[in-house]
Design an enzyme around this catalytic site. Sequence first.
Site, PDB file in Angstrom:
ATOM      1  N   ARG A   1     -31.107  -2.950  51.034  1.00  0.00           N
ATOM      2  CA  ARG A   1     -29.770  -2.543  50.583  1.00  0.00           C
ATOM      3  C   ARG A   1     -29.739  -1.037  50.289  1.00  0.00           C
ATOM      4  O   ARG A   1     -29.149  -0.589  49.321  1.00  0.00           O
ATOM      5  CB  ARG A   1     -29.338  -3.348  49.340  1.00  0.00           C
ATOM      6  CG  ARG A   1     -29.335  -4.853  49.542  1.00  0.00           C
ATOM      7  CD  ARG A   1     -28.355  -5.287  50.628  1.00  0.00           C
ATOM      8  NE  ARG A   1     -28.493  -6.714  50.893  1.00  0.00           N
ATOM      9  CZ  ARG A   1     -29.242  -7.231  51.854  1.00  0.00           C
ATOM     10  NH1 ARG A   1     -29.930  -6.414  52.654  1.00  0.00           N
ATOM     11  NH2 ARG A   1     -29.316  -8.513  52.048  1.00  0.00           N
TER      12      ARG A   1
ATOM     13  N   SER B   1     -22.181 -10.424  46.121  1.00  0.00           N
ATOM     14  CA  SER B   1     -23.376 -10.407  45.276  1.00  0.00           C
ATOM     15  C   SER B   1     -23.381  -9.118  44.453  1.00  0.00           C
ATOM     16  O   SER B   1     -23.360  -8.027  45.015  1.00  0.00           O
ATOM     17  CB  SER B   1     -24.636 -10.490  46.134  1.00  0.00           C
ATOM     18  OG  SER B   1     -24.662 -11.703  46.860  1.00  0.00           O
TER      19      SER B   1
ATOM     20  N   GLU C   1     -25.370  -3.880  42.985  1.00  0.00           N
ATOM     21  CA  GLU C   1     -25.151  -3.502  44.387  1.00  0.00           C
ATOM     22  C   GLU C   1     -23.903  -2.643  44.566  1.00  0.00           C
ATOM     23  O   GLU C   1     -23.935  -1.674  45.319  1.00  0.00           O
ATOM     24  CB  GLU C   1     -25.050  -4.749  45.267  1.00  0.00           C
ATOM     25  CG  GLU C   1     -26.387  -5.380  45.617  1.00  0.00           C
ATOM     26  CD  GLU C   1     -26.277  -6.325  46.810  1.00  0.00           C
ATOM     27  OE1 GLU C   1     -25.351  -6.144  47.629  1.00  0.00           O
ATOM     28  OE2 GLU C   1     -27.102  -7.233  46.927  1.00  0.00           O
TER      29      GLU C   1
END
Length: 357
Positions: free
Chosen positions: A164, A253, A353
């Site tokens: 990520r 998420s 995130e």
Amino acid sequence: MVVEKNVPLQPWNTFGIAARALNLVRIREVADLLQARSDPALSQAPFFVLGGGSNIVLTGDVKPTVLKMEIKGFRLVEETAKAWIVEAGAGEAWHDCVAWTLRQGYPGLENMALIPGTVGASPVQNIGAYGVELQDRFESLDAVDMATGQVFTLTAEQCAFGYRDSVFKHGAPVTPIEREGVQPLGLAGRAVITHVRFRLPRPWKPELGYLDLERRRAEAGIESPTAQQIFDWVCEIRRAKLPDPAVLGNAGSFFKNPTVTPEQCSDIIAREPRIVHYPMPDGSVKLAAGWLIDACGWRGKTIGKAGVYEKQALVLVNRGTAQDSVTGGEVMTLAKAIQTSVYERFGIRLEPEPVVV
């Protein structure tokens, strides 16, 4: 170039947070970016790129000039015996891109079906799901350096992909990108992606290493599923686990799955034998952030109008309404409370995130 003033952003962020952009520019071609950076009224403020709004938390009105990415188009760039090279405009919806490749007979992205957001955001986050990450299918991208106006191309190596993570999430280099082949040190707040190209391998083979997909394959009794069948299974699994942002605002998420050393994992397992964990190729161990949050009792809990989704503790949701929406402050208060709980119990710091604006 189309410039709008005082634009409501609630329809353009999947959390449904009410906020406004002081200046918003619709980017429909590369020329719009070059014009925006040279406009004295717009270039006085920093730039903020807005794609699908699926990975952001707005904590107030956005003062930077918002570049609303709307560059469209799909095309086959090249076809060889080993791969299809496909290009998509940065403003295309990611899921639409996956569906288009399958309709054209170019499989390879199906495991990443239904991930929210735009094509242009996919390399920034190095998106991934069900055993496949963007870096596994990436060829190159085009971008504009907003500091210099230079249009440049980056390879996978130059994008410095991680979990990520990418070069687009780190600070900009002091010097401009001057020639092809120079490794950028960081392009956050500086580079704007306009087109992304994917390398879809031939011959195609299914990626079924993920437990949920293997379970679906076994239930269907299909030994060798097609790419379309995997696409359908992934969509079914995601819809069962994750709320539709059009119904219940969320940013997907909210926390990254943390990685620990094998020794740290063994220590946690000694205390929590049921913890969900996955050994990684580099020897580290990835822990399921959703399990950690659930173990701390947060599933279904709320702070103000921010809540933890009942079916998946990794997802924070908007419990407000369009007229009385959750605020970015409430979301971040809940996120910080969860981080504190997980750290106090497991000694692990969860990293969000979404980008907080």
